[in-house]
Scaffold this active site. Structure first.
Site, PDB file in Angstrom:
ATOM      1  CG  ASP A   1      -2.011   1.652   1.245  1.00 51.93           C
ATOM      2  OD1 ASP A   1      -2.522   1.352   0.417  1.00 51.93           O
ATOM      3  OD2 ASP A   1      -1.409   1.438   2.172  1.00 51.93           O
TER       4      ASP A   1
ATOM      5  CD  GLU B   1      -2.514   2.665  -3.515  1.00 54.80           C
ATOM      6  OE1 GLU B   1      -1.421   2.640  -1.932  1.00 54.80           O
ATOM      7  OE2 GLU B   1      -3.962   2.696  -2.955  1.00 54.80           O
TER       8      GLU B   1
HETATM    9  C1  LIG Z   1      -6.240   1.789  -3.109  1.00 55.00           C
HETATM   10  C2  LIG Z   1      -5.366   1.926  -1.844  1.00 55.00           C
HETATM   11  O1  LIG Z   1      -5.107   0.986  -1.125  1.00 55.00           O
HETATM   12  N1  LIG Z   1      -5.648   2.563  -0.949  1.00 55.00           N
HETATM   13  C3  LIG Z   1      -4.974   3.275   0.224  1.00 55.00           C
HETATM   14  C4  LIG Z   1      -3.762   3.506   0.253  1.00 55.00           C
HETATM   15  O2  LIG Z   1      -3.136   4.337   1.427  1.00 55.00           O
HETATM   16  C5  LIG Z   1      -4.419   5.222   2.488  1.00 55.00           C
HETATM   17  C6  LIG Z   1      -4.308   4.555   3.694  1.00 55.00           C
HETATM   18  O3  LIG Z   1      -2.966   3.284   4.159  1.00 55.00           O
HETATM   19  C7  LIG Z   1      -4.899   4.435   2.714  1.00 55.00           C
HETATM   20  O4  LIG Z   1      -6.452   4.693   2.982  1.00 55.00           O
HETATM   21  C8  LIG Z   1      -6.520   3.807   1.224  1.00 55.00           C
HETATM   22  O5  LIG Z   1      -6.990   3.410   0.981  1.00 55.00           O
END
Ligand SMILES: CC(=O)N[C@H]1CO[C@H](CO)[C@@H](O)[C@@H]1O
Ligand SMILES: *[C@@H]1O[C@H](CO)[C@@H](O)[C@H](O)[C@H]1NC(C)=O
Ligand SMILES: *[C@@H]1O[C@H](CO)[C@@H](O)[C@H](O)[C@H]1NC(C)=O
Ligand SMILES: *[C@@H]1O[C@H](CO)[C@@H](O)[C@H](O)[C@H]1NC(C)=O
Ligand SMILES: *[C@@H]1O[C@H](CO)[C@@H](O)[C@H](O)[C@H]1NC(C)=O
Ligand SMILES: [Ca+2]
Ligand SMILES: [Ca+2]
Length: 593
Positions: free
Chosen positions: A236, A309
Site C-alpha cells: 500500500d 500501489e
Molecule cells: C488503493 C489503496 O489501497 N488505497 C489506500 C492507500 O493507503 C491509504 C492509507 O493507508 C488508504 O487510506 C487507502 O485506502
C-alpha cells in the site's frame, strides 16, 4: 511447479506490423512458451468489510470470504488480494494497523484465517495480503513505546521539535507539509513534547524507514504471513514511504505552492517533491522482493509475488519493476485506465493513451497489468458509464499481462450516494458537508450484492455498516447468474477464455483507435486463432473496416463474447470490412472456424 523460468524458450518471433497511419499502433512480441502464474493472472480485490458477513453484525469477515471462495473460482480468478485484515481501530478501515501480526477481531481469528488459506488451497486459489508499510496506527504498541522513548523504539517514527515563529514566538510544525486527508502532516504530541509526521490521518503516524530496526521489523511482518501460506503481498501507498533527509541542522525543507488548488488544506495545494517518490523507496521494494525470493528458495512452492500501489509518474513507477541487476515488484499496479480518464474525457483516444503510457514506458521483459477500480475510486460502471462496463472488463481481460478487478465490477455495481450523516471515510470527515463528495471514498465501498433478498444477501442481520445500493434487486450475483446474459456472465466467459486461449496468454498485441471513437485490440499467436476485441465508445453507430487495422484478417470473424445490450449472436460470424457497432457495443471475436 508447472513452470521453470530458466528454460524459457522462444518459439515464435512474430513479424512486426507496420501501419503507417497517424492513429498509433503498438506491437509487442509475445515469444515465450511458458509464463509464471502471475504473468497472466486474473487478480481480484476483496474489500473484506464489504464482501460477505457470516455472523449478522453487518460487517464482512473472514468466514464470509471463505464461504464465497468458490464464487471467485467460478469467475476464473487466479489470486485474490485482501485489503487489510489486521488488528486496527478502523479509523481508516484497516489501513491504520495496531498489530501487524494479528487479525482484526470483528473479521475473525488467526484460526479463521488459516481455514481461509486451507480452503483457497483446495480450490487452487492464491491469497495475497495487503502490506501497509508507511505507517501504523497510533494505538500500536510501537507508537506508544516511541512516545515514551522506550529503548529501541525512540526513532521508530519521524519525530521533530518543530520551529519557533520569529514574529509570535510560538511553536510551529517543522514544515508546511500536508497530509493526504487534508490539513498539516505534523501533529504535536504532548507527552513526548515533539511533533510526529503523518502523511495520512493523525491516527496513522509514519514509520521511520531511516531506522534499520523498522526496516527489519517490517521484513519480519512479511515473513510471518508468508509462513501462514500467503502467495504474496500488495504493498500500500508507496510514494510517501520515504521523506527527504533533513539538513545538517536537522531541518526539513518546505514544499512550494503548486498552483493546483487554492484550498490550503488540500494536499494538492503544495508540491510533493520532498515527501513523495524518493529514491530510497525503490531500493526498499527491491529488498522486499529479496525477502520473497529467499522464502521461495528455502521453502519451495510457486513464486510469492509483490504487487505495489503507486500513483506516481511513469519515470518513478517503472523503476519499481527492477533495474538491470536487481528485481523489484512483479507488478507495479497500472492505474492509467483510471487516472487518464480522471483528467480527460472517456474516449477511445484516451483509452489508447492510457495503454500507450504503460507499454511505451515499461522496461523490456516486464509484465504489464491493468487495474479498472479499487476502494479509493468511484465504481468503474459509474466512471465509464454502465453501458461501457462490459467493454472495459473485456479490455483488461484481453490485453496482455495481469488483469485486476475490484469486487463488484464484474456485476456492474455502481456508486452509492451517501449522505454527510452516513459518511465514515476519514478523508471526507476531515472536510465539511459542502465539499465532502469530492473526497469521500464510501460510494465504492458499499456491501457486495449477492441476491435480491434482504440486505442483498450480504448479511443475515438487520443492518449493514454502509448503506446498500438501491439497484441491488437487479445487480446481484443470483439474478445475473440466472439471466441469459449479464455483466457477470460476460465476465465469467472472459475468465474462461483467458484460461483456454494460448493467444491471450502468449500472443503479441496490437491496438488502435478506429474512426472517431471505436477501439480495437488484436492478439496474435502463430498457429492459434487470432483474438479481436472491438468496442464503440461513442454515441453514434460505427461501421468498422477491420482490414484497415490488419489487412491479414479474414473476411469474417466468429463472435465469442458480446456486451449485454448487443443483439449479435454468440458463435455467428460477422464481416470484417463493415462491422456495425451500436453505441456502447463491445465484442470479442476470433478467427477460428
Ligand atoms: C488503493 C489503496 O489501497 N488505497 C489506500 C492507500 O493507503 C491509504 C492509507 O493507508 C488508504 O487510506 C487507502 O485506502
Ligand atoms: C491517537 O490519536 C487520536 C487523535 O489524535 C487521539 O485521540 C488518541 O488518544 C491517540 N491515541 C494514542 C494512543 O496516542
Ligand atoms: C508566524 O506567525 C504569523 C502570525 O500568525 C504568520 O503570519 C507567519 O506566517 C508565521 N511565520 C512563519 C514563518 O510561519
Ligand atoms: C540496481 O538497484 C540496486 C539496489 O538498489 C543497486 O544497488 C544497483 O546499483 C542498481 N543497478 C543498476 C544497474 O542501476
Ligand atoms: C428475486 O430473485 C428470485 C430468484 O432469482 C426470483 O425468483 C424473484 O422473482 C426475484 N424477486 C424480485 C422482487 O425481483
Ligand atoms: Ca461479521
Ligand atoms: Ca513515510
Amino acid at each position: 511447479m508447472a513452470w521453470t523460468s530458466k528454460v524459457l524458450v522462444s518459439i515464435t518471433i512474430l513479424a512486426l506490423f507496420v501501419i503507417d497511419q497517424g492513429q498509433g499502433c503498438q506491437v509487442s512480441t509475445g515469444a515465450q512458451t511458458t509464463k509464471d502464474w502471475w504473468e497472466t493472472a486474473q487478480l481480484y480485490q476483496i474489500y473484506p468489510r464489504s464482501f460477505k458477513d457470516s455472523d449478522g453484525d453487518g460487517i464482512g469477515d473472514l468466514n464470509g470470504i471463505t464461504s464465497k471462495l468458490k464464487y471467485l473460482k467460478e469467475l476464473g480468478v487466479t489470486a485474490a488480494w485482501l485489503s487489510p485484515i489486521f488488528t486496527s481501530p478502523m479509523v481508516d478501515f484497516g489501513y491504520d494497523i495496531s498489530d501487524f501480526f494479528d487479525i482484526q477481531p470483528e473479521y475473525g481469528t488467526l484460526d479463521d484465517f488459516r481455514a481461509l488459506i486451507k480452503k483457497a488451497k483446495e480450490l487452487d486459489l492464491k491469497i495475497i495480503l495487503d502490506f501497509v508499510p508507511n505507517h501504523s496506527s497510533n494505538e500500536s504498541e510501537w507508537f506508544k513505546k516511541s512516545v515514551n522513548r522506550e529503548k529501541g523504539y525512540e526513532d521508530y517514527y519521524v519525530w521533530h521539535d518543530g520551529k519557533v515563529n520569529a514574529t509570535t514566538g510560538e511553536r510551529e510544525p517543522p514544515t508546511n507539509w500536508l497530509q493526504y486527508f487534508r490539513g498539516s502532516a505534523w501533529e504535536w504530541n504532548e507527552q513526548r513534547q515533539q511533533y510526529y509526521l503523518h502523511q495520512f490521518a493523525v491516527q496513522q503516524p509514519d514509520l521511520n524507514y531511516r531506522n534499520p530496526l523498522v526496516v527489519a521489523q517490517m521484513k519480519r511482518v512479511l515473513k510471518y504471513w508468508l509462513a501462514e501460506g500467503v502467495s504474496g503481498f500488495r504493498c500500500d501507498a508507496l510514494p510517501p514511504l520515504f521523506e527527504v533527509l533533513p539538513d545538517a541542522e536537522g531541518q526539513y525543507p518546505d514544499e512550494v505552492i503548486s498552483g493546483a488548488t487554492d484550498d490550503a488544506e488540500d494536499r494538492n495545494h503544495l508540491t510533493v517533491k520532498y515527501i513523495e517518490n524518493q529514491p530510497e523507496t525503490i531500493d526498499m521494494v527491491y529488498q522486499w522482493r529479496t525477502v520473497l525470493d529467499d522464502y521461495q528458495r528455502i521453502f519451495g512452492g510457486d513464486s510469492r509475488v509483490l504487487l505495489i500501489e503507486t500513483y506516481a509518474p511513469a519515470w518513478f513507477t517503472m523503476q519499481f519493476y527492477g533495474n538491470r541487476t536487481t528485481n523489484g515488484a512483479h507488478l507495479p499496479f497500472n492505474f492509467n485506465l483510471i487516472t487518464v480518464m480522471e483528467q480527460n474525457e472517456f474516449s477511445a483516444k484516451n483509452v489508447q493513451l492510457a495503454i500507450d503510457l504503460w507499454l511505451n514506458n515499461m522496461p523490456a521483459g516486464r509484465t504489464p497489468n491493468w487495474v479498472l477500480g479499487n476502494h479509493d475510486k468511484r465504481r468503474a460502471a459509474s466512471r465509464y458509464g454502465q453501458e461501457h462496463i462490459d467493454a472495459m472488463n473485456m479490455l483488461i481481460m484481453v490485453l496482455p499481462g495481469a488483469s485486476v478487478t475490484y469486487q463488484g465490477e464484474e456485476l456492474g455495481m455502481t456508486d452509492v450516494e451517501i449522505s454527510w450523516e452516513d459518511t465514515v471515510d476519514p478523508w471526507a470527515c476531515n472536510s465539511n458537508p459542502e465539499i465532502y463528495e469530492q473526497y469521500t471514498r464510501d460510494p465504492a465501498r458499499t456491501p457486495f450484492q449477492w441476491t435480491n433478498g434482504s440486505n442483498a444477501g450480504f448479511t443475515d442481520g438487520p443492518t449493514t455498516w454502509l448503506p446498500l445500493a438501491s439497484d441491488y434487486d437487479t445487480i446481484n450475483v443470483e439474478t445475473e447468474s440466472q439471466a441469459e446474459l449479464s455483466h457477470l456472465k460476460i465476465y465469467e466467459h472472459l475468465g474462461a477464455l483467458r484460461k483456454s486461449s494460448q493467444t491471450l496468454k502468449y500472443g503479441s498485441t496490437k491496438y488502435q483507435t478506429l474512426l472517431e471513437n471505436s477501439f480495437v485490440v488484436e492478439r496474435i499467436l502463430a498457429n492459434e486463432p487470432t483474438i479481436v476485441f472491438a468496442a464503440n465508445f461513442g454515441n453514434t453507430v460505427a461501421y468498422l473496416n477491420l482490414l484497415e487495422f490488419d489487412k491479414n484478417l479474414p473476411e469474417s470473424l466468429k463472435l465469442l463474447i458480446r456486451s449485454v445490450e448487443s443483439t449479435k449472436n454468440y458463435n455467428n460470424r460477422y464481416g470484417t470490412t463493415s462491422l456495425r457497432l451500436e453505441p456502447g457495443e463491445a465484442l470479442v471475436m476470433s478467427t477460428e472456424n
